[in-house]
Design an enzyme around this catalytic site. Structure first.
Site, mmCIF file in Angstrom:
data_model
loop_
_atom_site.group_PDB
_atom_site.id
_atom_site.type_symbol
_atom_site.label_atom_id
_atom_site.label_comp_id
_atom_site.label_asym_id
_atom_site.label_seq_id
_atom_site.Cartn_x
_atom_site.Cartn_y
_atom_site.Cartn_z
ATOM 1 N N PHE A 47 -16.484 -11.332 -5.694
ATOM 2 C CA PHE A 47 -17.927 -11.267 -5.438
ATOM 3 C C PHE A 47 -18.145 -11.189 -3.930
ATOM 4 O O PHE A 47 -18.931 -11.937 -3.348
ATOM 5 C CB PHE A 47 -18.637 -12.490 -6.042
ATOM 6 C CG PHE A 47 -18.409 -12.635 -7.528
ATOM 7 C CD1 PHE A 47 -19.031 -11.778 -8.428
ATOM 8 C CD2 PHE A 47 -17.549 -13.596 -8.024
ATOM 9 C CE1 PHE A 47 -18.803 -11.896 -9.807
ATOM 10 C CE2 PHE A 47 -17.320 -13.721 -9.387
ATOM 11 C CZ PHE A 47 -17.950 -12.870 -10.285
ATOM 12 N N LEU A 48 -17.389 -10.302 -3.283
ATOM 13 C CA LEU A 48 -17.410 -10.212 -1.819
ATOM 14 C C LEU A 48 -18.451 -9.207 -1.373
ATOM 15 O O LEU A 48 -18.447 -8.068 -1.841
ATOM 16 C CB LEU A 48 -16.043 -9.758 -1.301
ATOM 17 C CG LEU A 48 -14.824 -10.526 -1.808
ATOM 18 C CD1 LEU A 48 -13.549 -9.844 -1.327
ATOM 19 C CD2 LEU A 48 -14.885 -11.974 -1.329
ATOM 20 N N ALA B 63 -37.576 -4.790 -0.646
ATOM 21 C CA ALA B 63 -37.849 -3.391 -0.999
ATOM 22 C C ALA B 63 -37.451 -2.494 0.162
ATOM 23 O O ALA B 63 -37.391 -2.922 1.307
ATOM 24 C CB ALA B 63 -39.330 -3.229 -1.315
ATOM 25 N N PHE C 109 -32.372 -10.664 -3.014
ATOM 26 C CA PHE C 109 -32.326 -9.302 -3.575
ATOM 27 C C PHE C 109 -33.698 -8.811 -4.031
ATOM 28 O O PHE C 109 -33.829 -8.077 -5.002
ATOM 29 C CB PHE C 109 -31.261 -9.194 -4.681
ATOM 30 C CG PHE C 109 -29.897 -9.018 -4.072
ATOM 31 C CD1 PHE C 109 -29.283 -10.075 -3.418
ATOM 32 C CD2 PHE C 109 -29.277 -7.789 -4.063
ATOM 33 C CE1 PHE C 109 -28.063 -9.908 -2.789
ATOM 34 C CE2 PHE C 109 -28.053 -7.608 -3.436
ATOM 35 C CZ PHE C 109 -27.453 -8.676 -2.799
ATOM 36 N N LEU C 110 -34.706 -9.235 -3.297
ATOM 37 C CA LEU C 110 -36.065 -8.731 -3.537
ATOM 38 C C LEU C 110 -36.597 -8.053 -2.276
ATOM 39 O O LEU C 110 -37.791 -8.085 -2.014
ATOM 40 C CB LEU C 110 -36.990 -9.873 -3.965
ATOM 41 C CG LEU C 110 -36.818 -10.390 -5.403
ATOM 42 C CD1 LEU C 110 -37.815 -11.500 -5.702
ATOM 43 C CD2 LEU C 110 -36.955 -9.260 -6.434
ATOM 44 N N GLY D 296 -27.049 1.094 -1.775
ATOM 45 C CA GLY D 296 -25.946 2.043 -1.647
ATOM 46 C C GLY D 296 -24.659 1.248 -1.650
ATOM 47 O O GLY D 296 -24.602 0.130 -2.158
ATOM 48 N N ASP E 205 0.857 -1.184 0.000
ATOM 49 C CA ASP E 205 0.000 0.000 0.000
ATOM 50 C C ASP E 205 0.896 1.237 0.000
ATOM 51 O O ASP E 205 1.938 1.247 0.659
ATOM 52 C CB ASP E 205 -0.936 0.007 1.206
ATOM 53 C CG ASP E 205 -2.126 0.919 0.967
ATOM 54 O OD1 ASP E 205 -3.207 0.410 0.611
ATOM 55 O OD2 ASP E 205 -1.975 2.157 1.107
ATOM 56 N N GLU F 264 -19.736 -6.843 1.633
ATOM 57 C CA GLU F 264 -19.249 -6.313 2.899
ATOM 58 C C GLU F 264 -20.067 -6.934 4.023
ATOM 59 O O GLU F 264 -21.268 -7.104 3.906
ATOM 60 C CB GLU F 264 -19.375 -4.791 2.916
ATOM 61 C CG GLU F 264 -18.422 -4.152 1.931
ATOM 62 C CD GLU F 264 -18.311 -2.658 2.102
ATOM 63 O OE1 GLU F 264 -18.617 -2.141 3.186
ATOM 64 O OE2 GLU F 264 -17.908 -2.010 1.124
ATOM 65 N N CYS G 69 -20.154 -0.332 -4.322
ATOM 66 C CA CYS G 69 -20.116 -1.185 -5.522
ATOM 67 C C CYS G 69 -21.253 -0.913 -6.509
ATOM 68 O O CYS G 69 -21.009 -0.512 -7.638
ATOM 69 C CB CYS G 69 -20.137 -2.650 -5.101
ATOM 70 S SG CYS G 69 -18.793 -3.035 -3.966
#
Ligand code: UGA
Length: 463
Positions: free
Chosen positions: A152-153, A252, A249-250, A257, A30, A155, A260
């Site tokens: 495909f991580l 509502a 992922f349905l 946010g 880094d 958080e 990604c």
């Protein structure tokens, strides 16, 4: 294997720690010496469950190290991962200058055959540009090959996602590169999909864009449920029982946010445009997501009429539970909107409050007094006067009950388990008036009403 990871940010650190956990020797580079020093001491600059323990264990065991000396870090390396940031430019396209800088840096390793792997999320054709840059700066030595291995991580569950993934995608240009990555991931029990490099690059952007599309789709259904009195949670359940749709992922609510989805959708739309394809579907996904904030403000107006002078408590500030990340978090947009309306905001989050204070201070959108409230008093934590945010407009609290004291309305913004377990009677008693907007449809409407709340869901919880 000897692995070098460029970038000790979120993706780089998780990748480095998990590869060390798998038994590899990992050197992490880094540019920021303070970050390197802190990580070497075991102090992390990000919050991710289980990560600090992994870092501590493998630094102590000698399999994981941090440095700013890139030449030393790539010496003898077999695989070099690029995990640096790809921030968004004003036009939505990703700024790839950090990726280009790493490409120039790794040319020094090209005196032996080494595989350079892009893990940062990048547009299709980036691997070609990396390869061209390496060749340009290494006089065409050509001993580096470039592959794509998207992450495909999620958080909050990143370690689990790394070590027990649904799939691993490797995009390679040769059998040598394929075999090198297959041996790196030996031991992980999952489907490993091998593709060409461009296909792997597109899989990443397409996956995030599709997940975001599901969220905006269900949010539109939630608007229809609001107008009809139907319950979006049951609509989602009924849809999700069809295995072709799946229930994931349905949920509502306030919309997506994080670092990604917003960034990747913008990038994908911009790449599509450059390629001559108008991805208007994704543009609509973005604009539906933006309108979620209007939706909540409208619900508050319906209940409270005038927002100026009202106190609204935001329960949760992180873009989702399990993280302190507030990048593109709905809470930030809500703070800015409600402050502009002249509301006083009481803010609570178990992890993300410090990041919000810093963000509001730095962006200049914190009020003349961002204050820190406790049950015993209020202390100033800094800030500067701004347009849009009322004086004394923002107060942070260490307890959700203190944050609710005297409020006219509460909005559940982030569905932290702690907030879902609130004592609703105590919460109601603390407040001046009884409006509860459940921005994540995560509370029990029946229990909330029984505690005396006027409960308002997002397409759910109609009486
Ligand atoms: C996302 C993807 O899920 C990962 O697979 C991907 O690797 C990662 O982006 C990345 O590109 O690095 P993450 O941003 O950590 O992971 O978070 P998610 O769990 O996907 O949630 C994103 C947002 O969508 C959150 O604000 C969440 O509250 C929201 N969301 C999620 C909904 O509003 N409804 C849902 O049903 C699901």
């Amino acid at each position: 294997m000897n692995v070098t990871v460029f970038g000790a940010g979120y993706v780089g650190l998780v990748t480095a720690a998990c590869l060390a956990e798998m038994g590899h020797d990992v050197r992490t580079v880094d540019k920021d010496p303070d970050v390197v020093a802190a990580l070497t001491r075991g102090q992390l600059h990000i919050y991710e469950p289980g990560l600090a323990e992994l870092v501590e264990r493998h630094v102590a065991g000698g399999r994981l190290s941090f440095t700013s000396d890139s030449a030393a870090a790539i010496d003898g390396s077999e695989i070099i991962f690029i995990c640096v940031g790809t921030p968004t430019r004003p036009d939505g396209s990703p700024d790839l200058s950090q990726v280009e800088e790493v490409a120039r840096t790794v040319t020094a390793a090209c005196n032996h055959q080494v595989l350079v792997v892009e893990k940062s999320t990048v547009p299709v054709h980036t691997a070609d540009s990396i390869k061209r840059t390496i060749e340009l700066f290494s006089d065409g030595a050509g001993l580096c090959e470039v592959a794509s291995n998207p992450e495909f991580l999620r958080e909050g569950t990143a370690i689990q996602d790394f070590l027990n993934p649904d799939r691993i995608v490797i995009g390679v240009a040769s059998e040598w590169a394929r075999d090198r990555l297959l041996s790196l991931y030996q031991g992980i029990d999952t489907r490993i999909m091998v593709t060409d490099v461009k296909t792997a690059e597109i899989i990443k952007h397409a996956s995030n864009s599709f997940l975001a599309t599901k969220i905006s789709f269900i949010n539109m259904i939630s608007d229809i449920c609001d107008r009809t009195g139907a319950d979006v949670r049951m609509v989602a359940e009924g849809m999700g029982l069809d295995r072709r749709i799946s229930p994931d992922f349905l949920s509502a609510g306030l919309g997506y946010g994080g670092s990604c989805f917003p960034k990747d959708l913008g990038a994908f739309v911009s790449i599509a445009e450059k390629l001559g394809a108008d991805f208007s579907l994704l543009k609509e996904v973005q604009s539906i997501n933006e309108r979620r904030i209007d939706n909540v403000v409208e619900k508050l107006r319906t209940s409270l009429w005038v927002l100026t002078g009202k106190t609204v408590t935001l329960l949760g500030l992180a873009f989702k539970p399990g993280t302190d990340d507030i990048r593109d978090a709905p809470a930030i947009k809500l703070i800015e909107r409600l402050a502009a309306e002249g509301a006083t905001l009481h803010l609570y989050d178990p992890q993300a409050a410090e990041n919000v204070k810093r963000y509001l201070g730095e962006s200049g959108s914190g009020g003349a007094a961002i204050t820190h409230g406790t049950s015993t008093g209020t202390t100033a934590v800094g800030a500067s006067p701004t347009a849009g945010v009322a004086q004394d407009g923002l107060r942070f609290f260490d307890s959700p009950y203190d944050a609710l004291a005297g409020a006219h309305a509460a909005v559940l913004v982030t569905e932290w388990p702690e907030l879902l377990g609130l004592d609703l009677n105590r919460a109601r008693e603390a407040m001046e008036t009884n409006v509860l907007i459940d921005g994540r449809n995560a509370l029990d409407p029946v229990a909330a009403r029984a505690a005396g709340f006027q409960y308002v869901g997002m397409g759910a919880g109609h009486e």
